[in-house]
Motif scaffolding. Structure first.
Motif, short mmCIF file in Angstrom:
data_model
loop_
_atom_site.label_atom_id
_atom_site.label_comp_id
_atom_site.label_asym_id
_atom_site.label_seq_id
_atom_site.Cartn_x
_atom_site.Cartn_y
_atom_site.Cartn_z
N PRO A 1 6.16 -7.74 -2.72
CA PRO A 1 5.84 -6.58 -1.88
C PRO A 1 4.73 -5.74 -2.49
O PRO A 1 4.59 -5.65 -3.72
CB PRO A 1 7.16 -5.81 -1.81
CG PRO A 1 7.92 -6.26 -3.00
CD PRO A 1 7.54 -7.67 -3.23
N THR B 1 13.64 -0.86 0.65
CA THR B 1 13.58 -1.89 1.68
C THR B 1 12.90 -3.15 1.19
O THR B 1 13.22 -4.26 1.63
CB THR B 1 12.84 -1.36 2.93
OG1 THR B 1 13.54 -0.22 3.43
CG2 THR B 1 12.76 -2.42 4.03
N THR B 2 11.98 -3.01 0.24
CA THR B 2 11.15 -4.16 -0.15
C THR B 2 11.42 -4.69 -1.56
O THR B 2 11.00 -5.80 -1.88
CB THR B 2 9.66 -3.79 -0.07
OG1 THR B 2 9.39 -2.68 -0.93
CG2 THR B 2 9.28 -3.39 1.37
#
Length: 284
Positions: A17, A48-49
């Motif tokens: 990411p 989230t990543t």
């Protein structure tokens, strides 16, 4: 138990990411055991990543302050993409972490991440051994979190000087680890010889296909012995002081093998590296 000859090597490039930054709100901040603190941040973009084994850089200076000037690297201990939170565990060991320990719920801090190269678990792997010592365990817990979602078995070892300094066992059990070993110097269960005997007795018949290790050179040597015995792939996460975490300052050379004049950087080429056995090809 003999020492396995070999050394660190850079793993093949993988998609990771893109790092970002957030002014993250402090949600919880409390002592854990007798020497660590647990910090939970509201950082949805990073939570989230973030991939297993990656880290973040925490700016300890509050708004308007000029010191400490450098951020502190912290492994992502766990993350909750749905809630948008990430947790770090750390020990108070210097001026920067003493400053960090003063942050209260409701305050904000600048967080940059996710950073670095995380662990790679190939699709054919169905069992993973995690070997962590002290705060190094924090680099491994997200692996167990991902394994639970993928149906991969986790065998976890958390090691410390004494029982009050152990971390990670609760998280491993929460993530459904098949076995959790809590070993200490105090009990005489944490030495490489003792762990080698315990793990080979329990797992020689169904050995894990991948070993991940962080936090101790002794554990890395043990991991190499086990990787040759079973055989299993081996990945090593390194810890280091960092000034930027992004590869700009070139201050965290790993000592891994390199064809150039400078060894790979822990912040960008790592913190996760593979292991090459002399005369036996790569184990990565």
């Amino acid at each position: 138990m003999s020492t396995s000859e070999g050394g660190l090597v850079t793993l093949p490039a993988v998609q990771r990411p893109k790092p970002t930054w957030e002014h993250a709100s402090v949600l919880h901040h409390e002592p854990i055991g007798d020497r660590y603190r647990a910090l939970r941040l509201q950082a949805p973009k990073i939570a989230t990543t973030a991939q297993a084994g990656q880290f973040v850089m925490l700016t300890v200076a509050r708004n308007g302050e000029t010191a400490p000037a450098l951020p502190r690297p912290m492994a992502v201990y766990r993350r909750d993409p749905e809630a948008g939170t990430l947790d770090v565990l750390y020990g108070v060991v210097g001026d920067g972490t003493r400053k960090l320990a003063g942050f209260q719920p409701g305050e904000e801090m600048l967080v940059v991440g996710p950073l670095g190269r995380g662990f790679t678990i190939d699709s054919h792997v169905h069992s993973v051994l995690l070997l962590g010592r002290g705060i190094g365990t924090c680099s491994l817990t997200t692996v167990a979190q991902d394994n639970a979602a993928r149906g991969v078995d986790t065998i976890a070892v958390t090691s410390a000087r004494h029982h009050g300094a152990l971390i990670g066992a609760q998280a491993y059990r929460e993530f459904g680890a098949k076995a959790v070993y809590e070993v200490t110097d105090e009990a005489g269960t944490s030495s490489p010889d003792a762990l080698f005997a315990t793990l080979t007795e329990d797992w020689d018949q169904q050995p894990p296909q991948l070993i991940l290790v962080c936090g101790s050179q002794r554990l890395t040597t043990l991991a190499a012995e086990l990787a040759q015995r079973w055989p299993a792939a081996l990945q090593v996460s390194l810890e280091a002081h960092m000034a930027c975490g992004l590869g700009y300052c070139h201050g965290c050379a790993s000592g891994a093998r390199s064809e150039g004049e400078e060894s790979p950087l822990i912040c960008t080429d790592g913190p996760v590296f593979g292991w090459r056995f002399n005369g036996a090809g790569d184990v990565a």
